[in-house]
Structure formats: C-alpha cells, structure tokens
Design an enzyme around this catalytic site. Sequence first.
Site, short mmCIF file in Angstrom:
data_model
loop_
_atom_site.label_atom_id
_atom_site.label_comp_id
_atom_site.label_asym_id
_atom_site.label_seq_id
_atom_site.Cartn_x
_atom_site.Cartn_y
_atom_site.Cartn_z
N LYS A 150 5.98 2.12 -5.84
CA LYS A 150 6.05 0.86 -6.60
C LYS A 150 6.36 1.13 -8.07
O LYS A 150 7.26 0.52 -8.65
CB LYS A 150 4.73 0.10 -6.44
CG LYS A 150 4.43 -0.31 -5.01
CD LYS A 150 3.11 -1.03 -4.86
CE LYS A 150 1.90 -0.14 -5.09
NZ LYS A 150 1.73 0.91 -4.08
N THR B 138 7.57 3.89 -9.32
CA THR B 138 8.87 4.56 -9.37
C THR B 138 10.00 3.54 -9.34
O THR B 138 10.97 3.65 -10.10
CB THR B 138 9.01 5.54 -8.19
OG1 THR B 138 7.90 6.45 -8.21
CG2 THR B 138 10.30 6.32 -8.27
N ASN C 41 0.80 -1.23 0.00
CA ASN C 41 0.00 0.00 0.00
C ASN C 41 0.83 1.28 0.00
O ASN C 41 0.28 2.38 -0.02
CB ASN C 41 -0.94 0.01 1.21
CG ASN C 41 -1.99 -1.08 1.12
OD1 ASN C 41 -2.39 -1.47 0.02
ND2 ASN C 41 -2.42 -1.59 2.26
N ARG D 223 17.79 1.32 -15.29
CA ARG D 223 18.99 0.51 -15.06
C ARG D 223 19.27 -0.39 -16.27
O ARG D 223 20.40 -0.50 -16.73
CB ARG D 223 18.81 -0.35 -13.81
CG ARG D 223 19.95 -1.32 -13.56
CD ARG D 223 19.69 -2.16 -12.33
NE ARG D 223 19.76 -1.34 -11.14
CZ ARG D 223 19.20 -1.65 -9.98
NH1 ARG D 223 18.51 -2.77 -9.85
NH2 ARG D 223 19.33 -0.85 -8.95
N GLU E 250 0.95 -1.59 -12.65
CA GLU E 250 -0.43 -1.67 -12.14
C GLU E 250 -1.19 -2.89 -12.68
O GLU E 250 -2.43 -2.90 -12.67
CB GLU E 250 -1.22 -0.39 -12.47
CG GLU E 250 -0.50 0.90 -12.16
CD GLU E 250 -0.40 1.26 -10.68
OE1 GLU E 250 -0.68 0.38 -9.85
OE2 GLU E 250 -0.05 2.39 -10.37
N TRP F 188 -11.85 4.33 -10.95
CA TRP F 188 -12.87 5.03 -10.16
C TRP F 188 -13.37 6.28 -10.88
O TRP F 188 -14.41 6.83 -10.53
CB TRP F 188 -12.37 5.37 -8.76
CG TRP F 188 -11.14 6.23 -8.72
CD1 TRP F 188 -11.08 7.60 -8.81
CD2 TRP F 188 -9.80 5.78 -8.59
NE1 TRP F 188 -9.78 8.02 -8.74
CE2 TRP F 188 -8.96 6.92 -8.60
CE3 TRP F 188 -9.20 4.53 -8.45
CZ2 TRP F 188 -7.58 6.85 -8.48
CZ3 TRP F 188 -7.83 4.47 -8.34
CH2 TRP F 188 -7.03 5.60 -8.36
N LYS G 192 3.76 4.18 -1.24
CA LYS G 192 4.11 4.91 -2.45
C LYS G 192 5.49 4.46 -2.95
O LYS G 192 6.38 4.22 -2.16
CB LYS G 192 4.16 6.42 -2.14
CG LYS G 192 4.65 7.29 -3.28
CD LYS G 192 4.65 8.74 -2.87
CE LYS G 192 5.42 9.61 -3.86
NZ LYS G 192 5.02 9.42 -5.25
#
Length: 199
Positions: A44, A46, A40, A54, A131, A96, A42
């Site tokens: 992921k 990034t 949950n 890389r 996602e 949403w 912040k």
Amino acid sequence: MTQQSQDKHQQRQQKLKEKVDERIANAQDEKGLLQVITGNGKGKTTSGFGMVIRCLGHGMKAGVVQFIKGQWDNGERNLLANIGVPFAVMETGFTWETQNKEADTKAAQETWQAAKVMLSDPNIDLVLLDELTYMLSYDYLDIDDVIETLESRPKMQHVVVTGRGAHRRLTELADTVSEVRNVKHAFDSGIKAQLGFDY
C-alpha cells in the site's frame, strides 16, 4: 493463425476499442482525486510512493505525511527529501512499540496539523497520507475534521491515503478505492524485512 481466426480476433478487438473510446470520450471531468489504498496485503505504501514519483516525473509537486513508521529508515524518504519533497513524519513509530495512547494521540494530532498545511496549499499537486487509516481506527484523529479537510482542499489537489481498515466515511468520499489482499508474505515464513525491498 488462419485468416478466419485473425478476422474474429480483429472484430473482437474493434468492439473493445469502441467501448474504451466511448468511455474515454465520456470521461471529461477534471478534479483532484482522492484514492484510498487499503487491505491487509503488502504494497500500500509502496503504491502511494509510486504515485508521488509519477507526479514528480511530470514536473509537479508532491508532499508526504507519514504516520506510524516514523522511526524506521525509509528509502523513499532518503531519496525524495533530498530533492525537495516536503515530509511530515510522526516520529513516535509503531504504536505497538510506544504503547502510550496519550503520547501517540498528541504526536498524531501534531502530524495532522502539518498535513492540513499541505492540504491547503494549491501549489502541492499530490499529498500522500501514509498510514492515516490507523489514526482514525485508534481515534487519534477526529473523522469529521479529516473529512472536512479533504473536502475543502484545493480543487485540483490529489490525495492518496494508505493503511489497513479504511474508515467507511473515507471510502465513501474517495473517488478510487483499491484493496490489497494478502496471499503470501515472507515475514510469515520467518524472513525479516529486507533493506531496499521492504523499506
């Protein structure tokens, strides 16, 4: 530091070095890795983009598939698409906002077809499936198809999957699973997402 303290420190570090060296010597298998970055907190996406950069930094090729965030301006895409990194983006944006399961399912499946092209291309060294976890949680994609596709990808292709609530079968298949925990988030204090920092 006394000589005795230095000697003890050196002995501890030498034991640590021997253990690390042994683990390195025993880790000789090579294969394309599947990493899942979930939780949950912040960071992921990034982190996933960091792995893309890389990969590119070593002269390798990467591809990006983005679910959910398709309508947002995206600093990573602005940069990477301009240097030839292929992107497949689900253009509907946040679920949403759309509130239309049929349209979102169709968009997810179309985006997944583009992902499958990347996941069958041995010239792409790393694929970021940003996602993807939500597409499985919402039943927009079939978990059996996703697992089969990941299992049959080119042998040396790496895959990074991001998103909350990763499906159990996905984490079981993964070689590495990281969970990002939320401790504190600026948004909870009423601070809006910041250009160049959050997106």
